[in-house]
Scaffold this motif. Sequence first.
Motif, short mmCIF file in Angstrom:
data_model
loop_
_atom_site.label_atom_id
_atom_site.label_comp_id
_atom_site.label_asym_id
_atom_site.label_seq_id
_atom_site.Cartn_x
_atom_site.Cartn_y
_atom_site.Cartn_z
N ALA A 188 0.82 -1.22 0.00
CA ALA A 188 0.00 0.00 0.00
C ALA A 188 0.85 1.26 0.00
O ALA A 188 0.41 2.32 -0.46
CB ALA A 188 -0.94 -0.01 1.20
N ALA A 191 1.32 3.04 -3.55
CA ALA A 191 0.11 3.33 -4.32
C ALA A 191 0.32 4.45 -5.33
O ALA A 191 -0.33 4.47 -6.38
CB ALA A 191 -1.04 3.66 -3.37
N ASP A 192 1.19 5.41 -5.03
CA ASP A 192 1.39 6.55 -5.91
C ASP A 192 2.53 6.36 -6.90
O ASP A 192 2.85 7.28 -7.67
CB ASP A 192 1.64 7.81 -5.08
CG ASP A 192 0.44 8.18 -4.20
OD1 ASP A 192 -0.70 7.91 -4.65
OD2 ASP A 192 0.64 8.71 -3.10
N TRP A 195 3.96 2.11 -12.35
CA TRP A 195 4.14 0.66 -12.34
C TRP A 195 4.43 0.12 -13.74
O TRP A 195 3.88 0.60 -14.73
CB TRP A 195 2.89 -0.03 -11.80
CG TRP A 195 2.76 0.09 -10.31
CD1 TRP A 195 2.24 1.15 -9.60
CD2 TRP A 195 3.16 -0.87 -9.33
NE1 TRP A 195 2.30 0.90 -8.26
CE2 TRP A 195 2.85 -0.34 -8.06
CE3 TRP A 195 3.74 -2.13 -9.40
CZ2 TRP A 195 3.12 -1.02 -6.89
CZ3 TRP A 195 4.00 -2.83 -8.24
CH2 TRP A 195 3.69 -2.27 -6.99
N CYS A 212 -2.32 -5.37 -5.97
CA CYS A 212 -2.48 -3.92 -5.78
C CYS A 212 -3.89 -3.59 -5.29
O CYS A 212 -4.06 -2.76 -4.39
CB CYS A 212 -2.19 -3.20 -7.09
SG CYS A 212 -0.45 -3.20 -7.60
N ARG A 213 -4.87 -4.23 -5.86
CA ARG A 213 -6.25 -3.95 -5.44
C ARG A 213 -6.52 -4.45 -4.03
O ARG A 213 -7.30 -3.84 -3.28
CB ARG A 213 -7.22 -4.57 -6.44
CG ARG A 213 -7.25 -3.81 -7.77
CD ARG A 213 -8.13 -4.48 -8.81
NE ARG A 213 -8.25 -3.64 -10.01
CZ ARG A 213 -8.84 -4.03 -11.13
NH1 ARG A 213 -9.37 -5.25 -11.21
NH2 ARG A 213 -8.90 -3.21 -12.17
N ARG A 216 -5.70 -1.92 -1.75
CA ARG A 216 -6.65 -0.81 -1.83
C ARG A 216 -6.15 0.35 -2.70
O ARG A 216 -6.31 1.51 -2.37
CB ARG A 216 -7.01 -0.29 -0.43
CG ARG A 216 -7.65 -1.33 0.46
CD ARG A 216 -8.04 -0.77 1.82
NE ARG A 216 -8.62 -1.78 2.68
CZ ARG A 216 -9.91 -2.13 2.69
NH1 ARG A 216 -10.73 -1.53 1.85
NH2 ARG A 216 -10.34 -3.06 3.51
N PHE A 217 -5.53 0.02 -3.83
CA PHE A 217 -5.22 1.07 -4.80
C PHE A 217 -5.21 0.50 -6.21
O PHE A 217 -5.04 -0.71 -6.41
CB PHE A 217 -3.88 1.74 -4.48
CG PHE A 217 -2.64 0.90 -4.75
CD1 PHE A 217 -2.00 0.94 -5.98
CD2 PHE A 217 -2.11 0.08 -3.76
CE1 PHE A 217 -0.86 0.18 -6.22
CE2 PHE A 217 -0.97 -0.68 -3.99
CZ PHE A 217 -0.35 -0.64 -5.23
N GLU A 218 -5.45 1.38 -7.16
CA GLU A 218 -5.42 1.03 -8.57
C GLU A 218 -4.08 1.49 -9.13
O GLU A 218 -3.77 2.68 -9.10
CB GLU A 218 -6.57 1.71 -9.32
CG GLU A 218 -6.86 1.15 -10.69
CD GLU A 218 -7.49 -0.23 -10.65
OE1 GLU A 218 -7.40 -0.93 -11.68
OE2 GLU A 218 -8.06 -0.61 -9.59
N PRO A 219 -3.24 0.59 -9.62
CA PRO A 219 -1.89 0.98 -10.05
C PRO A 219 -1.92 1.88 -11.29
O PRO A 219 -2.74 1.69 -12.19
CB PRO A 219 -1.23 -0.37 -10.36
CG PRO A 219 -2.37 -1.27 -10.71
CD PRO A 219 -3.50 -0.84 -9.83
N ARG A 220 -1.02 2.85 -11.32
CA ARG A 220 -0.84 3.71 -12.49
C ARG A 220 0.22 3.04 -13.37
O ARG A 220 1.42 3.14 -13.11
CB ARG A 220 -0.40 5.11 -12.05
CG ARG A 220 -0.13 6.07 -13.22
CD ARG A 220 -0.05 7.51 -12.72
NE ARG A 220 1.01 7.69 -11.73
CZ ARG A 220 2.26 8.03 -12.03
NH1 ARG A 220 2.62 8.19 -13.29
NH2 ARG A 220 3.15 8.19 -11.06
#
Length: 302
Positions: A188, A191-192, A195, A212-213, A216-220
């Motif tokens: 986590a 997250a920012d 990727w 990643c999900r 609790r984040f959606e990878p960039r």
Amino acid sequence: MNPWRLRLLTQLDTLGTIRAVAQAASLSPSSVSQQLSVLESETRTQLIERTGRRVRLTSAGVILAQRARALLDHMDSVEAELRGFGEEPSGLVRLGAFQSAVHTMALPAAQRLASRHPHLQVQLMELEPHQSVPALRVGDADLVITTTDFGELPLGPDLDLVPLDSDPVLLVLPPRHPAAGRGPVDLAAFADEPWAFDIPQSYMANLALRLCRQARFEPRIVGRFSNYTLTLQHVEAGLAVALLPALAAHTARYQVATRELATPVSRTITAALRRGTPPRAAVRAVLDELRPALRTASTPVE
């Protein structure tokens, strides 16, 4: 019954469409349809029923496809025994393996077998898990190195599985990244980050997205590569972070850092072969050579 036409029938049972069989066999769809019609004439049985533009196997077609797999495997075994009179592993074994296993497992095994069994030929094929199991089922591979963790393509009772080892998944970072230290990390916290991912629907792409999900984040995603070399170079250049199996995260060749995950994740590396008649001597020889390969391998991966 013509064995070649039987193989087309087994491919239709696995792949589902005439077009997919045609692509796998390097034929035109009309040629495949014609050969399957000839097979129906040979067997005097309706094997295929057509509904609009689609086809499906009849009950008789399903039974024949299942029996045909065992027949074709037995024919391969007999052919190999005739060549070597059963005393020496001989003939061609088509071995499929995912990218990182080609260098660390399949290639060293093939080298050892070449010196030990001069009449045995191992044909290596780079096949990711979403490719290798279908290839095995339709008869395009005799043995594959895959993973039991690819949930999108379950390994059913039609296959025999031989566990080989497990391979932890690591976070791979640029060498000067602030987190490039030691010890497990919480996903986590990244997250920012930008990727690098494998190609869509591949085993590692689906696994990385799921992890990643779960954090609790959606990878960039800023890069997608089908080759681990490109992924490692992308990370080495400071352009992204990535999740890779330990076999692929080769830090001696690339200037990258690796961290274990706070919640450990490993893939189970497994050899798979079609269930039915006992594997011929050549396939058994390759399988036996693979069992200790992961523990002793030292070849760098690409």
